[in-house]
Design an enzyme around this catalytic site. Structure first.
Site, PDB file in Angstrom:
ATOM      1  N   THR A 189      -6.089  -2.422   7.939  1.00 39.73           N
ATOM      2  CA  THR A 189      -4.845  -2.519   7.165  1.00 39.73           C
ATOM      3  C   THR A 189      -4.602  -3.978   6.785  1.00 39.73           C
ATOM      4  O   THR A 189      -5.314  -4.881   7.222  1.00 39.73           O
ATOM      5  CB  THR A 189      -3.625  -2.002   7.958  1.00 39.73           C
ATOM      6  OG1 THR A 189      -3.436  -2.838   9.109  1.00 39.73           O
ATOM      7  CG2 THR A 189      -3.814  -0.559   8.392  1.00 39.73           C
TER       8      THR A 189
ATOM      9  N   SER B 199       5.306   6.655  12.153  1.00 42.71           N
ATOM     10  CA  SER B 199       4.068   6.024  11.671  1.00 42.71           C
ATOM     11  C   SER B 199       3.087   7.077  11.188  1.00 42.71           C
ATOM     12  O   SER B 199       3.243   8.273  11.470  1.00 42.71           O
ATOM     13  CB  SER B 199       3.419   5.215  12.796  1.00 42.71           C
ATOM     14  OG  SER B 199       2.815   6.087  13.743  1.00 42.71           O
ATOM     15  N   CYS B 200       2.049   6.628  10.490  1.00 43.59           N
ATOM     16  CA  CYS B 200       1.021   7.555  10.013  1.00 43.59           C
ATOM     17  C   CYS B 200       0.345   8.250  11.187  1.00 43.59           C
ATOM     18  O   CYS B 200       0.050   9.451  11.128  1.00 43.59           O
ATOM     19  CB  CYS B 200      -0.007   6.818   9.156  1.00 43.59           C
ATOM     20  SG  CYS B 200      -0.736   5.363   9.937  1.00 43.59           S
ATOM     21  N   THR B 201       0.124   7.524  12.279  1.00 47.58           N
ATOM     22  CA  THR B 201      -0.561   8.101  13.435  1.00 47.58           C
ATOM     23  C   THR B 201       0.329   9.106  14.162  1.00 47.58           C
ATOM     24  O   THR B 201      -0.138  10.171  14.587  1.00 47.58           O
ATOM     25  CB  THR B 201      -1.039   6.986  14.384  1.00 47.58           C
ATOM     26  OG1 THR B 201      -1.867   6.074  13.649  1.00 47.58           O
ATOM     27  CG2 THR B 201      -1.833   7.551  15.544  1.00 47.58           C
TER      28      THR B 201
ATOM     29  N   HIS C  20      -8.895   3.830  13.664  1.00 45.68           N
ATOM     30  CA  HIS C  20      -8.013   3.563  12.527  1.00 45.68           C
ATOM     31  C   HIS C  20      -8.645   2.609  11.522  1.00 45.68           C
ATOM     32  O   HIS C  20      -9.145   1.550  11.883  1.00 45.68           O
ATOM     33  CB  HIS C  20      -6.698   2.959  13.054  1.00 45.68           C
ATOM     34  CG  HIS C  20      -5.539   3.079  12.116  1.00 45.68           C
ATOM     35  ND1 HIS C  20      -5.480   2.395  10.932  1.00 45.68           N
ATOM     36  CD2 HIS C  20      -4.399   3.810  12.191  1.00 45.68           C
ATOM     37  CE1 HIS C  20      -4.346   2.698  10.318  1.00 45.68           C
ATOM     38  NE2 HIS C  20      -3.678   3.553  11.061  1.00 45.68           N
TER      39      HIS C  20
ATOM     40  N   TYR D 293       0.458  10.027   4.726  1.00 50.04           N
ATOM     41  CA  TYR D 293       1.733   9.487   5.199  1.00 50.04           C
ATOM     42  C   TYR D 293       2.725   9.314   4.048  1.00 50.04           C
ATOM     43  O   TYR D 293       3.898   9.689   4.160  1.00 50.04           O
ATOM     44  CB  TYR D 293       1.502   8.144   5.902  1.00 50.04           C
ATOM     45  CG  TYR D 293       2.773   7.520   6.411  1.00 50.04           C
ATOM     46  CD1 TYR D 293       3.373   7.982   7.579  1.00 50.04           C
ATOM     47  CD2 TYR D 293       3.392   6.480   5.719  1.00 50.04           C
ATOM     48  CE1 TYR D 293       4.554   7.425   8.046  1.00 50.04           C
ATOM     49  CE2 TYR D 293       4.574   5.918   6.173  1.00 50.04           C
ATOM     50  CZ  TYR D 293       5.145   6.397   7.342  1.00 50.04           C
ATOM     51  OH  TYR D 293       6.319   5.850   7.802  1.00 50.04           O
TER      52      TYR D 293
ATOM     53  N   THR E 256       9.750   3.445   6.052  1.00 47.11           N
ATOM     54  CA  THR E 256       8.367   3.931   6.138  1.00 47.11           C
ATOM     55  C   THR E 256       7.606   3.206   7.247  1.00 47.11           C
ATOM     56  O   THR E 256       6.496   2.719   7.048  1.00 47.11           O
ATOM     57  CB  THR E 256       7.622   3.769   4.793  1.00 47.11           C
ATOM     58  OG1 THR E 256       7.309   2.379   4.601  1.00 47.11           O
ATOM     59  CG2 THR E 256       8.445   4.258   3.632  1.00 47.11           C
TER      60      THR E 256
ATOM     61  N   GLY F 200       1.975   2.327  19.337  1.00 46.27           N
ATOM     62  CA  GLY F 200       3.072   3.050  19.981  1.00 46.27           C
ATOM     63  C   GLY F 200       3.155   4.492  19.527  1.00 46.27           C
ATOM     64  O   GLY F 200       4.097   5.210  19.869  1.00 46.27           O
TER      65      GLY F 200
ATOM     66  N   ARG G 205       0.829  -1.212   0.000  1.00 39.80           N
ATOM     67  CA  ARG G 205       0.000   0.000   0.000  1.00 39.80           C
ATOM     68  C   ARG G 205       0.867   1.267   0.000  1.00 39.80           C
ATOM     69  O   ARG G 205       0.643   2.176  -0.796  1.00 39.80           O
ATOM     70  CB  ARG G 205      -0.912   0.027   1.240  1.00 39.80           C
ATOM     71  CG  ARG G 205      -1.948  -1.066   1.335  1.00 39.80           C
ATOM     72  CD  ARG G 205      -2.904  -1.101   0.154  1.00 39.80           C
ATOM     73  NE  ARG G 205      -3.597   0.164  -0.065  1.00 39.80           N
ATOM     74  CZ  ARG G 205      -3.984   0.597  -1.272  1.00 39.80           C
ATOM     75  NH1 ARG G 205      -3.719  -0.103  -2.358  1.00 39.80           N
ATOM     76  NH2 ARG G 205      -4.627   1.745  -1.387  1.00 39.80           N
ATOM     77  N   ILE G 206       1.839   1.315   0.900  1.00 42.50           N
ATOM     78  CA  ILE G 206       2.658   2.525   1.007  1.00 42.50           C
ATOM     79  C   ILE G 206       3.639   2.620  -0.158  1.00 42.50           C
ATOM     80  O   ILE G 206       3.802   3.685  -0.758  1.00 42.50           O
ATOM     81  CB  ILE G 206       3.392   2.573   2.368  1.00 42.50           C
ATOM     82  CG1 ILE G 206       2.369   2.567   3.532  1.00 42.50           C
ATOM     83  CG2 ILE G 206       4.301   3.797   2.455  1.00 42.50           C
ATOM     84  CD1 ILE G 206       1.355   3.698   3.504  1.00 42.50           C
TER      85      ILE G 206
END
Length: 332
Positions: free
Chosen positions: A180, A149-151, A177, A318, A120, A210, A11-12
């Site tokens: 995924t 991370s994206c978060t 979220h 992200y 990433t 985290g 995906r990324i």
């Protein structure tokens, strides 16, 4: 012009490539994924269920995928140390496998001839950088870095703005979220996380993250002041952070809105967004911001106790920051 190679075409990796190809100062020269043939890589790059069909031309031959006439060399190596990054003159290897995310494993790209590596994923050993928050601390001697991370990319800019203006005594974060690829389509074995093995499309699943603690790594002044959890929900993309904080200074919610709006229109423009509209998650599909503050969703209980809400496209926002960090590292 920075020459990049992408390791991991999930995906990324695929979105990073879409974004990188749109940047005049970035050249994608190679991609590696041991599990994907060239015809399938071209297909997956062209068609995306979430972000739509790629607008340009995509094809392939035996050794490349070809995007808008540009040939990108393809490899199927399991061990990054065997990749020809040196002979390909790769400046920065982008590792989006989620596997080679520590200094010792990401070093394989350096051993293969890449000058630097951007990971990433959050890392416990590589220094983490969040654009708009601590990227100015990057120095050119650092060969391997993480984009967190994206978060963390959603939470850290907001936490920085609030902490700079009012001081954060302590806080709890919840990210609601989207699902995924690590989750299951139907109940299946997940020995380390039993809840995570339950059907993704039919459940709200409490999970660990985290991301809040990682904010303390990119903003040392918040070390030990934030922690958090996640709820995985059955939406394909876009997530939302709920940050509940106790402030050091008394303030009003209107004042918080003013401060965040000023940051979004000023020094954090492009990273932090701001909206007062009655929005929902799908309104942020394809949004390139790390974090979009939802001014009309937050609430205040008392002058020092507030709940703040900020949206993020956990894939596209992200991935945009990954390419921003690559450009930043290349310039340093």
């Amino acid at each position: 012009m920075v020459r990049v190679a992408i390791n991991g075409f999930g995906r990324i990796g695929r979105l990073v490539m879409r974004i990188a190809l749109s940047r005049p100062n970035v050249e994608v020269v190679a991609l590696n994924d041991p599990f994907i043939t060239n015809d399938y890589a071209a297909y997956m790059f062209k068609y995306d269920s979430t972000h739509g069909r790629y607008a340009g031309e995509v094809s392939h031959d035996d050794k490349h995928i070809i995007v808008d006439g540009k040939k990108i060399a393809t490899y199927q190596e399991r061990d990054p140390a065997n990749l020809p990054w040196g002979s390909s003159n790769v400046d920065i290897a982008i590792d989006s496998t989620g596997v080679f995310k520590e200094l010792d494993t990401a070093q394989k790209h350096i051993d293969a001839g890449a000058k630097k590596v951007v990971i990433t994923a959050p890392s416990s050993t590589a220094p983490m950088f969040v654009m708009g928050v601590n990227e100015e601390k990057y120095t050119s001697d650092l060969k391997i870095v993480s984009n967190a991370s994206c978060t963390t990319n959603c939470l850290a800019p907001l936490a920085k703005v609030i902490n700079d203006a009012f001081g954060i005594e302590e806080g709890l974060m919840t990210t609601v979220h989207s699902l995924t690829a690590t989750q299951k389509t139907v109940d299946g074995p997940s020995h380390k996380d039993w809840r995570g093995g339950r059907t993704a499309s039919g459940n709200i699943i409490p999970s660990s993250t985290g991301a809040a603690k990682a904010v303390g790594k990119v903003l040392p002044e918040l070390q030990g002041k934030l922690t958090g959890m996640a709820f995985r929900v059955p939406t394909v993309d876009v997530s939302v952070v709920d940050l509940t904080v106790k402030l050091n200074k008394e303030t009003t919610y209107d004042e918080i809105k003013k401060v965040v709006k000023a940051a979004a229109e000023g020094k954090l423009k492009g990273v932090l967004g701001y909206t007062e509209d009655a929005v929902v998650s799908s309104d942020f599909l394809g949004d390139s911001h790390s974090s979009i503050f939802d001014a009309s969703a937050g609430i205040q209980l008392s002058p020092k106790f507030v709940k703040l809400v900020s949206w993020y496209d956990n894939e596209y926002g992200y991935s945009t920051r990954v390419v921003d960090l690559v450009e930043h590292v290349a310039k340093a």
